[in-house]
Design a protein around this motif. Structure first.
Motif, PDB file in Angstrom:
ATOM      1  N   GLY A  20      39.333  42.958  22.024  1.00  0.00           N
ATOM      2  CA  GLY A  20      39.618  44.260  22.610  1.00  0.00           C
ATOM      3  C   GLY A  20      38.499  44.795  23.488  1.00  0.00           C
ATOM      4  N   CYS A  21      37.374  44.112  23.510  1.00  0.00           N
ATOM      5  CA  CYS A  21      36.215  44.500  24.316  1.00  0.00           C
ATOM      6  C   CYS A  21      36.506  44.259  25.803  1.00  0.00           C
ATOM      7  CB  CYS A  21      35.029  43.634  23.859  1.00  0.00           C
ATOM      8  SG  CYS A  21      33.474  43.945  24.671  1.00  0.00           S
ATOM      9  N   THR A  22      36.027  45.140  26.669  1.00  0.00           N
ATOM     10  CA  THR A  22      36.186  44.912  28.105  1.00  0.00           C
ATOM     11  C   THR A  22      35.133  43.918  28.583  1.00  0.00           C
ATOM     12  OG1 THR A  22      34.686  46.680  28.792  1.00  0.00           O
ATOM     13  CG2 THR A  22      37.035  47.269  28.521  1.00  0.00           C
ATOM     14  N   ILE A  75      40.310  43.233  29.721  1.00  0.00           N
ATOM     15  CA  ILE A  75      40.021  42.948  28.320  1.00  0.00           C
ATOM     16  C   ILE A  75      39.666  41.466  28.179  1.00  0.00           C
ATOM     17  CG2 ILE A  75      40.969  42.926  25.971  1.00  0.00           C
ATOM     18  CD1 ILE A  75      40.556  45.736  27.162  1.00  0.00           C
TER      19      ILE A  75
END
Length: 89
Positions: A20-22, A75
């Protein structure tokens, strides 16, 4: 449920981040939270994320061979390849 960790490649370096991290956040993690340089302008200036919401387009990187992707709006996925082209040297 434990946080899921994925690994992607940033400029040849394996980087592990939470699912879920960009990409912009992954770049900061990869650089140990130092100034993140994503590219150079046509005049050679170092450029990096500024607005964090896709307006300024300063965070453009190449992702899986596709140029000009916005790191702040993308993402991370497992196995993703990110090339910044913004070497600070």
């Amino acid at each position: 449920m434990p946080e899921q960790i994925i690994t992607l490649d940033i400029d040849g370096q394996a980087v592990s981040v939470a699912r879920g991290c960009t990409v912009a956040a992954a770049l900061a993690i990869a650089r140990n939270h130092a100034a993140v340089v994503t590219r150079r302008s046509v005049s050679g200036e170092l450029r990096g994320p500024l607005c964090g919401m896709g307006i300024c387009q300063e965070c453009r990187v190449t992702i899986d061979g596709v140029r000009h992707r916005l790191a702040c709006q993308t993402i991370c996925t497992a196995g993703m390849s990110v090339i910044t082209g913004g070497s600070a040297q």
